[in-house]
Scaffold this active site. Structure first.
Site, PDB file in Angstrom:
ATOM      1  N   TYR A  60      -2.910  -0.741  10.524  1.00  0.00           N
ATOM      2  CA  TYR A  60      -2.810  -0.971   9.077  1.00  0.00           C
ATOM      3  C   TYR A  60      -1.473  -0.447   8.534  1.00  0.00           C
ATOM      4  CZ  TYR A  60      -4.181  -1.005   4.118  1.00  0.00           C
ATOM      5  OH  TYR A  60      -4.244  -1.230   2.770  1.00  0.00           O
ATOM      6  N   SER A  76       0.876  -1.174   0.000  1.00  0.00           N
ATOM      7  CA  SER A  76       0.000   0.000   0.000  1.00  0.00           C
ATOM      8  C   SER A  76       0.908   1.218   0.000  1.00  0.00           C
ATOM      9  CB  SER A  76      -0.857  -0.006   1.275  1.00  0.00           C
ATOM     10  OG  SER A  76      -1.402   1.286   1.512  1.00  0.00           O
TER      11      SER A  76
HETATM   12  P1  NAD Z   1     -11.350  -6.079  -0.263  1.00  0.00           P
HETATM   13  O1  NAD Z   1     -11.925  -5.922   1.088  1.00  0.00           O
HETATM   14  O2  NAD Z   1     -12.228  -5.909  -1.455  1.00  0.00           O
HETATM   15  O3  NAD Z   1     -10.612  -7.469  -0.403  1.00  0.00           O
HETATM   16  C1  NAD Z   1      -9.869  -8.035   0.637  1.00  0.00           C
HETATM   17  C2  NAD Z   1      -9.922  -9.531   0.477  1.00  0.00           C
HETATM   18  O4  NAD Z   1      -9.131 -10.149   1.507  1.00  0.00           O
HETATM   19  C3  NAD Z   1     -11.349 -10.089   0.635  1.00  0.00           C
HETATM   20  O5  NAD Z   1     -11.547 -11.116  -0.313  1.00  0.00           O
HETATM   21  C4  NAD Z   1     -11.329 -10.648   2.047  1.00  0.00           C
HETATM   22  O6  NAD Z   1     -12.271 -11.659   2.264  1.00  0.00           O
HETATM   23  C5  NAD Z   1      -9.910 -11.188   2.075  1.00  0.00           C
HETATM   24  N1  NAD Z   1      -9.460 -11.528   3.428  1.00  0.00           N
HETATM   25  C6  NAD Z   1      -9.584 -10.801   4.575  1.00  0.00           C
HETATM   26  N2  NAD Z   1      -9.097 -11.508   5.603  1.00  0.00           N
HETATM   27  C7  NAD Z   1      -8.657 -12.689   5.113  1.00  0.00           C
HETATM   28  C8  NAD Z   1      -8.070 -13.849   5.679  1.00  0.00           C
HETATM   29  N3  NAD Z   1      -7.825 -13.926   6.999  1.00  0.00           N
HETATM   30  N4  NAD Z   1      -7.758 -14.890   4.876  1.00  0.00           N
HETATM   31  C9  NAD Z   1      -8.002 -14.838   3.545  1.00  0.00           C
HETATM   32  N5  NAD Z   1      -8.576 -13.770   2.951  1.00  0.00           N
HETATM   33  C10 NAD Z   1      -8.896 -12.716   3.732  1.00  0.00           C
HETATM   34  O7  NAD Z   1     -10.158  -5.023  -0.313  1.00  0.00           O
HETATM   35  P2  NAD Z   1      -9.089  -4.700  -1.458  1.00  0.00           P
HETATM   36  O8  NAD Z   1      -9.052  -3.233  -1.576  1.00  0.00           O
HETATM   37  O9  NAD Z   1      -9.313  -5.533  -2.661  1.00  0.00           O
HETATM   38  O10 NAD Z   1      -7.751  -5.143  -0.707  1.00  0.00           O
HETATM   39  C11 NAD Z   1      -6.845  -6.086  -1.233  1.00  0.00           C
HETATM   40  C12 NAD Z   1      -5.436  -5.719  -0.768  1.00  0.00           C
HETATM   41  O11 NAD Z   1      -5.065  -4.462  -1.328  1.00  0.00           O
HETATM   42  C13 NAD Z   1      -5.274  -5.577   0.745  1.00  0.00           C
HETATM   43  O12 NAD Z   1      -4.030  -6.124   1.144  1.00  0.00           O
HETATM   44  C14 NAD Z   1      -5.267  -4.071   0.935  1.00  0.00           C
HETATM   45  O13 NAD Z   1      -4.566  -3.697   2.100  1.00  0.00           O
HETATM   46  C15 NAD Z   1      -4.556  -3.629  -0.320  1.00  0.00           C
HETATM   47  N6  NAD Z   1      -4.773  -2.222  -0.659  1.00  0.00           N
HETATM   48  C16 NAD Z   1      -5.983  -1.761  -1.073  1.00  0.00           C
HETATM   49  C17 NAD Z   1      -6.128  -0.413  -1.385  1.00  0.00           C
HETATM   50  C18 NAD Z   1      -7.422   0.182  -1.857  1.00  0.00           C
HETATM   51  O14 NAD Z   1      -7.476   1.410  -2.047  1.00  0.00           O
HETATM   52  N7  NAD Z   1      -8.461  -0.583  -2.088  1.00  0.00           N
HETATM   53  C19 NAD Z   1      -5.034   0.451  -1.260  1.00  0.00           C
HETATM   54  C20 NAD Z   1      -3.828  -0.055  -0.827  1.00  0.00           C
HETATM   55  C21 NAD Z   1      -3.696  -1.393  -0.543  1.00  0.00           C
END
Ligand code: NAD
Length: 279
Positions: free
Chosen positions: A177, A164
């Site tokens: 986080y 991130s």
């Molecule tokens: P999201 O909530 O849509 O997806 C997260 C996924 O992780 C979901 O499928 C959830 O069920 C799964 N998950 C949570 N806990 C889990 C566990 N214990 N075991 C297995 N799966 C688990 O969110 P996203 O935005 O798609 O996030 C995906 C990644 O991207 C994360 O690591 C997040 O920190 C990172 N990220 C997202 C953003 C953003 O702006 N959306 C920015 C920076 C980083």
């Protein structure tokens, strides 16, 4: 969608990962979902990990199979050692091996530090940091065992950590986080250094603000989106495909000499946008 690529431009990428086996954690939502689909489109067989939401996971599997590659869904909590070990073992049984591990699963449990419980701190560290360690470790064992297969890839395997911008940008109200993602940065670099001599590439993709359920509050109203855009020099919120495309490139031999890097995919969010008007 602004971040998506016209289908007619995908002809080359459809061959990019042919014959490779990929696992994406948290692949039934947001960035993980888009990444699993993009890897399938690029020719890889894909394991769709999820922890809740079997129906969504099966829909992703169906979408991937439409590209003529193999896919199945696997329920596992990435913070549970036994479940991660079993998940990778099953993949080796079903697909023969693993070439690409995308440690994507992550969550937020936001609170001011004075209100943050140990449980909120621990949950985020367990999933976002320890979960990536466990997935990387299990993939690395198989990469080391198998070594390079020249017809498949120049490297013995790729680990891609979903980081991130908060790997380097402090974030008030989100100390759990931001600490987890800072940790992911050092996890990735240390593993990259340790595993590079075995021809294993470890890298990170670091998204900025991407439209997914994790941050719905930040973009779901026009006011919130306008506020968010002030932090993004490129003036658009990212789409999951923006990240998925970066992961496909990072996993492919096109970037075979990229080792231990963090690719920020953030519309310039890490360019200190507050200084654009003088500072
Ligand atoms: P999201 O909530 O849509 O997806 C997260 C996924 O992780 C979901 O499928 C959830 O069920 C799964 N998950 C949570 N806990 C889990 C566990 N214990 N075991 C297995 N799966 C688990 O969110 P996203 O935005 O798609 O996030 C995906 C990644 O991207 C994360 O690591 C997040 O920190 C990172 N990220 C997202 C953003 C953003 O702006 N959306 C920015 C920076 C980083």
């Amino acid at each position: 969608m602004p971040g998506s690529v016209d289908e007619s431009r995908r002809t080359v990428s459809a061959q990019l990962l042919r014959g490779q086996k990929a696992l994406v954690t948290g692949a039934n939502s947001g960035i993980g979902l888009a990444t699993a689909v993009a890897l399938g489109r690029a020719g890889a067989d894909v394991v769709v990990n999820y922890v809740v939401g079997a129906d969504e996971a099966e829909k992703v599997v169906a979408q991937i199979k439409d590209f003529g590659v193999r896919a199945y869904a696997h329920e596992a909590d990435v913070s549970d050692e036994d479940q991660v070990v079993a998940m990778v073992a099953r993949m080796v049984e079903e697909f023969g091996t693993i070439d690409i591990m995308v440690a994507n699963a992550g969550l937020q449990r936001d609170a001011a530090v004075t209100d943050m419980t140990l449980a909120q701190w621990q949950k985020v560290i367990d999933v976002n940091l320890t979960g990536q360690f466990l997935c990387a470790r299990e993939a690395a064992k198989e990469f080391v065992r198998r070594g390079v297969v020249a017809e498949v890839s120049r490297s013995a395997g790729k680990i891609i950590c979903m980081s991130s911008v908060h790997q380097i940008v402090p974030w008030s109200g989100h100390v759990n986080y931001a600490s987890s993602k800072g940790g992911v940065g050092m996890l990735m670099q240390t593993l990259a250094q340790e595993l590079a001599p075995k021809r294993i590439r470890v890298n990170a993709v670091a998204p900025g603000a991407i439209r997914t359920p994790i941050n719905r509050d930040a973009w779901s109203t026009p006011e919130a989106e306008a506020d968010l855009l002030r932090l993004i020099p490129y003036r658009r919120v990212g789409d999951p495909d923006d990240i998925a495309n970066a992961v496909v490139a990072m996993a492919s031999d096109l970037l075979d000499y990229v080792v231990g890097a963090t690719l920020y995919v953030d519309g310039g969010m890490t360019l200190f946008p507050g200084f654009a008007t003088g500072g």
